[in-house]
Scaffold this active site. Structure first.
Site, PDB file in Angstrom:
ATOM      1  N   CYS A 265       0.807  -1.221   0.000  1.00 55.51           N
ATOM      2  CA  CYS A 265       0.000   0.000   0.000  1.00 55.51           C
ATOM      3  C   CYS A 265       0.842   1.275   0.000  1.00 55.51           C
ATOM      4  CB  CYS A 265      -0.997  -0.010   1.156  1.00 55.51           C
ATOM      5  SG  CYS A 265      -0.282   0.110   2.810  1.00 55.51           S
ATOM      6  N   HIS A 313      -2.629   1.239   6.902  1.00 54.48           N
ATOM      7  CA  HIS A 313      -2.974   1.164   5.482  1.00 54.48           C
ATOM      8  C   HIS A 313      -3.132   2.572   4.921  1.00 54.48           C
ATOM      9  CE1 HIS A 313      -4.389  -0.949   1.902  1.00 54.48           C
ATOM     10  NE2 HIS A 313      -5.303  -0.008   1.758  1.00 54.48           N
ATOM     11  N   HIS A 325      -5.899   1.773  -4.305  1.00 52.71           N
ATOM     12  CA  HIS A 325      -4.915   1.285  -3.327  1.00 52.71           C
ATOM     13  C   HIS A 325      -4.468  -0.127  -3.656  1.00 52.71           C
ATOM     14  CE1 HIS A 325      -8.103  -0.884  -0.620  1.00 52.71           C
ATOM     15  NE2 HIS A 325      -8.577  -0.733  -1.833  1.00 52.71           N
TER      16      HIS A 325
END
Length: 350
Positions: A265, A313, A325
């Site tokens: 990520c 994240h 993402h």
């Protein structure tokens, strides 16, 4: 009844009890195994998603240590260069002291008074004595320089050892997190192993279709229609970052990867904004402080959106309430609704 017979009777009874207990234990173990039934397909998907997210959390924690490791390695290198330079100075002073010591030894056979009394030219001797006194001063000065140089060298060496110990501790911590990543991924595989061949094939087909659908969302490479293919037209550095991130749709998630064909990520955000000329750390936690804080209501395409507490994240806002993402292990780079995960904060890089 004799004592021997009683003991034999007790032994037989004990053996019977033991045998029953063992049998009961086997039945209990078998019952315990049966108590962990094969999960349904939906249950397996949820368990796998949870384990993959735990792997991502460990991965981002490991990423967060990258900066510490890099900075510590730079400090170690600088200290080692300083030690080499200081050692050269110590060696130079040491050689000077050696030369002065030899010269002093050659004139140290008798006392100054004795040399004056025996001298055939007292005036010349006094002149030489004055030079000898200055020479002794040079020796003392050299010794002081040596002590100072040696002391500084010792300080640098101690600092190096301390920095190396710190570096090793952080690397050990990162290694432990890497093991956590693999442990969770292995556990996810074990969940999938409980499913039938048909169920595993169904999940694989779903994952492949998800990646294919994501690739179908990639923006057009036609410069004239580039903005039209994005959820919200955007230009400038943010436009470059969004365009770059969207161009990776369908790529695989790999921990520690930052392109060009696989990402985690924070690696995707670093890669996308890097193409726009903005440097970011490879860590979601670090990236949360590498931009201007913006509220959720003021989000613009290109802004970084962070999830969970503590942050584990990061995604990029692309407009219309959606993000792009690298979602998690086993999933492709894709777009999702902004509220798919627990929202934490957002920043605007650049």
């Amino acid at each position: 009844m004799s004592i021997g017979r009683i003991n034999r009777t007790k032994g037989i009874a004990l053996a019977a009890i033991t045998s029953t207990a063992v049998a009961a234990g086997v039945i209990f173990i078998q019952t315990g195994a049966d108590a962990d039934p094969k999960p349904t397909l939906d249950q397996a998907k949820k368990q796998v998603a949870t384990l993959q997210h735990k792997a991502e959390e460990a991965g981002e924690s490991a990423n967060d240590l990258r900066g510490q490791i890099s900075a510590s390695a730079v400090r170690v290198k600088a200290l080692q260069a300083g030690i080499a330079k200081q050692q050269a100075q110590v060696d130079a002073v040491k050689r000077q002291i050696g030369s002065l010591a030899v010269a002093g030894y050659q004139t140290s056979g008798m006392t100054t008074t004795a040399q004056l009394l025996l001298s055939t030219n007292p005036d010349q001797f006094l002149s030489q004595a004055s030079t000898a006194q200055a020479f002794a001063g040079q020796q003392n000065s050299a010794l002081r320089r040596f002590q100072q140089a040696q002391g500084k060298l010792g300080d640098l060496q101690a600092s190096e050892q301390s920095e190396l110990a710190s570096l090793k501790a952080v690397q050990t911590q990162q290694d432990a997190l890497k093991k956590q990543i693999q442990t969770n991924l292995d556990a996810a595989e074990k969940v999938l192993d409980k499913l039938s061949d048909a169920e595993r094939a169904k999940i694989q087909a779903e994952n492949e279709k998800e990646a294919e659908d994501a690739r179908d969302e990639r923006p057009s490479r036609d410069e004239d229609r580039m903005d039209d293919s994005l959820p919200v037209p955007v230009s400038g550095r943010a436009g470059t970052a969004v365009q770059t991130a969207m161009a990776q749709l369908g790529d695989s998630y790999v921990w520690g990867a930052d392109g060009p064909d696989s990402f985690d990520c924070s690696g995707l955000m670093m890669y996308a904004w890097g193409k726009a000329g903005v440097s970011l750390s490879h860590s979601s936690k670090a990236q949360a402080s590498e931009g201007r804080r913006v509220s959720k209501s003021q989000l613009m395409p290109g802004d970084l959106v962070f999830y969970y507490s503590p942050i584990s994240h990061v995604a990029m806002y692309i407009g219309n309430g959606r993000i792009v993402h690298a979602s998690r292990p086993g999933k492709p780079v894709k777009t999702d609704p902004i509220d798919l995960m627990p929202y934490n904060t957002a920043v605007r890089p650049g």
